[in-house]
Design a protein around this motif. Structure first.
Motif, mmCIF file in Angstrom:
data_model
loop_
_atom_site.group_PDB
_atom_site.id
_atom_site.type_symbol
_atom_site.label_atom_id
_atom_site.label_comp_id
_atom_site.label_asym_id
_atom_site.label_seq_id
_atom_site.Cartn_x
_atom_site.Cartn_y
_atom_site.Cartn_z
ATOM 1 N N GLU A 154 0.826 -1.208 0.000
ATOM 2 C CA GLU A 154 0.000 0.000 0.000
ATOM 3 C C GLU A 154 0.864 1.264 0.000
ATOM 4 O OE1 GLU A 154 -2.788 -0.087 3.206
ATOM 5 O OE2 GLU A 154 -4.398 -0.751 1.871
ATOM 6 N N GLU A 155 1.929 1.246 0.800
ATOM 7 C CA GLU A 155 2.811 2.414 0.871
ATOM 8 C C GLU A 155 3.541 2.626 -0.452
ATOM 9 O OE1 GLU A 155 3.815 2.392 5.660
ATOM 10 O OE2 GLU A 155 5.092 1.261 4.276
ATOM 11 N N GLN A 156 3.995 1.521 -1.045
ATOM 12 C CA GLN A 156 4.639 1.648 -2.358
ATOM 13 C C GLN A 156 3.673 2.213 -3.391
ATOM 14 O OE1 GLN A 156 7.045 -1.542 -4.037
ATOM 15 N NE2 GLN A 156 7.284 -2.462 -1.997
ATOM 16 N N GLN A 157 2.446 1.736 -3.347
ATOM 17 C CA GLN A 157 1.460 2.211 -4.310
ATOM 18 C C GLN A 157 1.182 3.701 -4.114
ATOM 19 O OE1 GLN A 157 -2.074 -0.078 -4.931
ATOM 20 N NE2 GLN A 157 -1.021 -2.046 -4.755
ATOM 21 N N ALA A 158 1.110 4.132 -2.878
ATOM 22 C CA ALA A 158 0.875 5.554 -2.599
ATOM 23 C C ALA A 158 1.997 6.395 -3.195
ATOM 24 C CB ALA A 158 0.780 5.791 -1.091
ATOM 25 N N ARG A 159 3.215 5.934 -3.007
ATOM 26 C CA ARG A 159 4.356 6.691 -3.537
ATOM 27 C C ARG A 159 4.370 6.670 -5.068
ATOM 28 N NH1 ARG A 159 7.499 3.605 0.936
ATOM 29 N NH2 ARG A 159 7.409 5.095 2.673
ATOM 30 N N LEU A 160 4.029 5.535 -5.648
ATOM 31 C CA LEU A 160 4.033 5.441 -7.108
ATOM 32 C C LEU A 160 2.901 6.269 -7.729
ATOM 33 C CD1 LEU A 160 4.988 1.690 -7.600
ATOM 34 C CD2 LEU A 160 6.381 3.696 -8.150
ATOM 35 N N HIS A 161 1.791 6.404 -7.021
ATOM 36 C CA HIS A 161 0.741 7.315 -7.483
ATOM 37 C C HIS A 161 1.303 8.734 -7.591
ATOM 38 C CE1 HIS A 161 -2.150 4.112 -6.771
ATOM 39 N NE2 HIS A 161 -3.132 4.882 -7.230
ATOM 40 N N LEU A 162 2.073 9.111 -6.589
ATOM 41 C CA LEU A 162 2.700 10.440 -6.595
ATOM 42 C C LEU A 162 3.690 10.556 -7.749
ATOM 43 C CD1 LEU A 162 3.401 13.194 -5.262
ATOM 44 C CD2 LEU A 162 5.143 11.965 -3.961
ATOM 45 N N VAL A 163 4.537 9.528 -7.925
ATOM 46 C CA VAL A 163 5.534 9.542 -8.996
ATOM 47 C C VAL A 163 4.852 9.680 -10.353
ATOM 48 C CG1 VAL A 163 7.331 8.212 -10.163
ATOM 49 C CG2 VAL A 163 7.234 8.240 -7.661
ATOM 50 N N LYS A 164 3.785 8.920 -10.533
ATOM 51 C CA LYS A 164 3.056 8.999 -11.805
ATOM 52 C C LYS A 164 2.512 10.412 -12.021
ATOM 53 C CE LYS A 164 1.070 7.572 -15.584
ATOM 54 N NZ LYS A 164 1.881 7.238 -16.783
ATOM 55 N N SER A 165 2.006 11.025 -10.977
ATOM 56 C CA SER A 165 1.490 12.398 -11.085
ATOM 57 C C SER A 165 2.581 13.358 -11.525
ATOM 58 C CB SER A 165 0.911 12.853 -9.745
ATOM 59 O OG SER A 165 -0.160 12.030 -9.354
ATOM 60 N N VAL A 166 3.768 13.166 -10.982
ATOM 61 C CA VAL A 166 4.902 14.029 -11.348
ATOM 62 C C VAL A 166 5.250 13.846 -12.824
ATOM 63 C CG1 VAL A 166 7.369 14.446 -10.973
ATOM 64 C CG2 VAL A 166 5.838 14.170 -9.012
ATOM 65 N N THR A 167 5.248 12.603 -13.300
ATOM 66 C CA THR A 167 5.578 12.375 -14.722
ATOM 67 C C THR A 167 4.545 13.030 -15.635
ATOM 68 O OG1 THR A 167 4.388 10.250 -14.891
ATOM 69 C CG2 THR A 167 6.705 10.167 -14.217
ATOM 70 N N VAL A 168 3.267 12.972 -15.247
ATOM 71 C CA VAL A 168 2.217 13.577 -16.064
ATOM 72 C C VAL A 168 2.461 15.077 -16.224
ATOM 73 C CG1 VAL A 168 -0.244 14.205 -16.114
ATOM 74 C CG2 VAL A 168 0.436 11.861 -15.554
ATOM 75 N N VAL A 169 2.761 15.742 -15.117
ATOM 76 C CA VAL A 169 2.919 17.201 -15.146
ATOM 77 C C VAL A 169 4.230 17.597 -15.824
ATOM 78 C CG1 VAL A 169 3.097 19.290 -13.733
ATOM 79 C CG2 VAL A 169 1.421 17.535 -13.151
ATOM 80 N N LEU A 170 5.308 16.880 -15.544
ATOM 81 C CA LEU A 170 6.583 17.206 -16.196
ATOM 82 C C LEU A 170 6.481 17.044 -17.715
ATOM 83 C CD1 LEU A 170 9.329 15.610 -13.890
ATOM 84 C CD2 LEU A 170 8.882 18.044 -14.231
ATOM 85 N N LYS A 171 5.896 15.932 -18.152
ATOM 86 C CA LYS A 171 5.792 15.675 -19.590
ATOM 87 C C LYS A 171 4.912 16.708 -20.266
ATOM 88 C CE LYS A 171 4.711 12.082 -22.991
ATOM 89 N NZ LYS A 171 4.227 10.690 -23.194
ATOM 90 N N GLU A 172 3.770 17.025 -19.662
ATOM 91 C CA GLU A 172 2.867 17.999 -20.262
ATOM 92 C C GLU A 172 3.476 19.401 -20.234
ATOM 93 O OE1 GLU A 172 -0.761 19.515 -21.986
ATOM 94 O OE2 GLU A 172 0.500 17.727 -22.108
ATOM 95 N N GLY A 173 4.173 19.722 -19.146
ATOM 96 C CA GLY A 173 4.840 21.030 -19.072
ATOM 97 C C GLY A 173 5.891 21.190 -20.153
ATOM 98 N N LEU A 174 6.695 20.153 -20.356
ATOM 99 C CA LEU A 174 7.706 20.193 -21.418
ATOM 100 C C LEU A 174 7.048 20.265 -22.795
ATOM 101 C CD1 LEU A 174 10.312 17.595 -20.083
ATOM 102 C CD2 LEU A 174 10.688 20.048 -20.384
ATOM 103 N N ARG A 175 5.956 19.525 -22.985
ATOM 104 C CA ARG A 175 5.261 19.563 -24.283
ATOM 105 C C ARG A 175 4.778 20.979 -24.601
ATOM 106 N NH1 ARG A 175 0.561 20.002 -26.682
ATOM 107 N NH2 ARG A 175 -0.567 20.359 -24.737
#
Length: 565
Positions: free
Chosen positions: A534-555
């Motif tokens: 559960e803790e790993q999943q919580a952190r990976l949810h956050l990581v995924k959110s960061v990738t979404v924003v970084l990729k869209e910001g760069l685009r």
């Protein structure tokens, strides 16, 4: 709902004398985090409630302390300091990003069109570093416009008309070699253009010959027209190579020549409204009432000028696109010119001219000096891009020699470095370029943002993100390191809105630097792939959110994000 929206809504339940919008505008960020996440200044209620701000803050503290909408509230003098419910808002922010994906921060399409005049290089001249800024700033503004619900129309207003082509034709007729030009068109034509100006210093009559050739071109002379078409076609082939590298495309290519048959109507209209006056043989529109020099409309010999063509272009764009705004991404040295064009249109009775916006920018400097095509001091953009791509390739060979698709990744990194180096600067500042500096993987660079994204993608792969089931993980873990990152992610929609409305891509660039820093701090302090499932999943949810924003910001900046580097 943004964090400020949430806070304003909760305050509105107990404060009925201000609207939610006014409450939202009044919220402040305290000088340090220990004083709270947000603060409400009670001065603005004092007159209405006929109480002191200190007393109001105390009463509001009492009302909110018994509720669970904030983790904590504290009255500090005239301020009500608010500590936001971190777990609740963390879950809200991450959920919104993961549900919206690349649409996070997008505004529903309005249907309003915004023509954007960008890039606009001169034909028969090399695509220099000097053209980079208009191209990448304009492209980023267009992307931001689309994100904010508008339909951008990217227009490449090519510099394919004017006296300079008369000069080039003069040079070609006197010293040109057809075989040499066909073999290397831009290089040879540029050399002829530089030679013309060197010779004209010794023989000023060459300028008269240049003007005469351009007059022939305007009059439809077959020889002049054939030369002009040849120069234009060869130039467009060269430009397309650059645009392909930069991943920039256009909706329309109506250069200055497109308006050749539309300029007489402008002259006639100015005449009809008695706005044209003679000045030393030339025809001008007097702008003394605006404390501006007169706008030149026709030269002594009847040839058109930039203002004539831009007036025709403005009218064409309004009738074609019915624009909400019409943007011109052109260097700051043209500020007076655009002010004059707007004032002439207003004198003609076109109120929509107020919707024309000049987006000026500083220059790219070489050793602190402006680059000049005339003097042959040109740094070619294609050469710079090739250098950065080669340097990126060397960096990959050194740091990750087994990386697949090295050529493609090197191109993404090299080109992205050049674009980011430009867009991280306020557009009004001059930019000195340094290839070694812009390719660094540390600091405020494109590769730093791209590497952060790639690192996050690797974590998702190792954590089997694609196989993860939908859960409601415990977002109260890692709170000491998490909150700055969550607040930054939550700011993305407002950053996108502000960057567009200020026509300032650097607002987004600086934001991405901050987001990458906060993520890397989190990565450095937290073992993301440890703890319970559960803790790993919580952190990976956050990581995924960061990738979404970084990729869209760069685009939005016109930069690609490789998943591996």
């Amino acid at each position: 709902m943004s964090i400020k929206d949430y806070t304003a809504h909760q305050l509105s339940i107990i404060i009925d004398s201000l609207s939610e919008e006014d409450l939202k505008k009044s919220l402040e960020v305290p000088p340090n985090r220990e004083m709270g996440d947000l603060a409400f200044p009670c001065f603005i209620l004092a007159k209405h409630l006929k109480q002191s701000p200190v007393q109001i803050a105390k009463e509001l503290e009492g009302k909110l302390s018994s509720s669970d909408v904030f983790d904590r509230v504290e009255a500090t003098g005239p301020y009500l300091n608010l500590f936001l419910p971190k777990r609740k808002l963390t879950e809200q922010v991450i959920s919104e990003i993961l549900v919206d994906g690349e649409q996070y921060g997008s505004v529903k399409a309005s249907g309003h069109q915004i023509p954007i005049d960008l890039s606009s290089p001169n034909i028969a001249k090399p695509f220099s570093m000097g053209h980079l800024r208009s191209t990448v700033i304009g492209n980023a503004v267009a992307n931001l416009a689309e994100k904010n619900g508008y339909k951008p129309i990217r227009i490449n207003h090519l510099g394919d008309w004017g006296t300079q082509f008369g000069k080039l034709m003069t040079a070609y007729e006197k010293w040109g070699n057809e075989h040499a030009v066909r073999k290397s068109p831009i290089k040879e034509l540029n050399a002829l253009y530089v030679l013309f100006h060197e010779k004209a210093k010794e023989d000023p009559s060459l300028d008269d010959e240049g003007r005469a050739w351009f007059k022939k071109l305007e009059g439809g002379d077959s020889n002049a027209t054939a030369l002009w078409k040849w120069f234009r076609e060869e130039s467009l082939k060269e430009f397309e190579k650059i645009y392909e590298l930069l991943d920039v495309s256009f909706d329309a290519y109506p250069g200055e020549s497109f308006y050749n048959d539309k300029m007489q109507a402008i002259v006639d209209e100015l005449n009809e409204k008695k706005l044209l006056v003679e000045s030393d043989g030339a025809m001008v529109v007097d702008l003394e009432e605006f404390d501006m020099p007169p706008a030149l409309i026709q030269k002594k010999d009847g040839a058109s000028l930039y203002a004539t063509r831009d007036l025709a272009a403005a009218k064409y764009r309004k009738s074609t696109y019915h624009f909400a705004e019409s943007l011109y991404v052109v260097g700051h040295e043209q500020s007076l010119h655009f002010q004059q064009v707007k004032k002439v249109l207003l004198k003609l009775g076109y109120d929509w001219a107020e919707d024309m916006k000049h987006i000026p920018f500083g220059m790219i400097l070489q050793d602190g000096k402006k680059m000049s095509t005339r003097k042959g001091k040109t740094v070619l953009l294609e050469e710079v891009l090739k250098q950065t791509i080669e340097q990126a390739k060397r960096n990959i060979e050194e740091k990750n020699p087994t990386l697949k698709a090295k050529e493609q990744v090197a191109e993404i990194i090299g080109v992205g470095a050049v674009i980011f180096n430009d867009l991280k600067q306020s557009r009004l500042n001059d930019v000195e370029f340094d290839i070694e500096q812009m390719l660094r993987f540390e600091g405020e660079t494109g590769p730093y943002i791209q590497y952060t994204y790639a690192r996050a993608c690797t974590l998702l792969t190792k954590g089997s993100w694609g196989e993860m089931k939908e859960t409601n993980p415990p977002y109260n873990i890692d709170e000491a390191y998490l909150w700055d990152l969550i607040l930054t992610l939550e700011h993305f929609p407002s950053i996108v809105e502000r960057a567009f409305h200020e026509y300032e891509p650097s607002i987004l660039s600086r934001y991405l630097i901050v987001l990458a820093r906060y993520f890397n701090q989190y990565y450095g302090k937290v073992r993301i792939l440890s703890g319970t499932d559960e803790e790993q999943q919580a952190r990976l949810h956050l990581v995924k959110s960061v990738t979404v924003v970084l990729k869209e910001g760069l685009r939005l900046l016109g930069i690609k994000a490789p998943e591996k580097m």
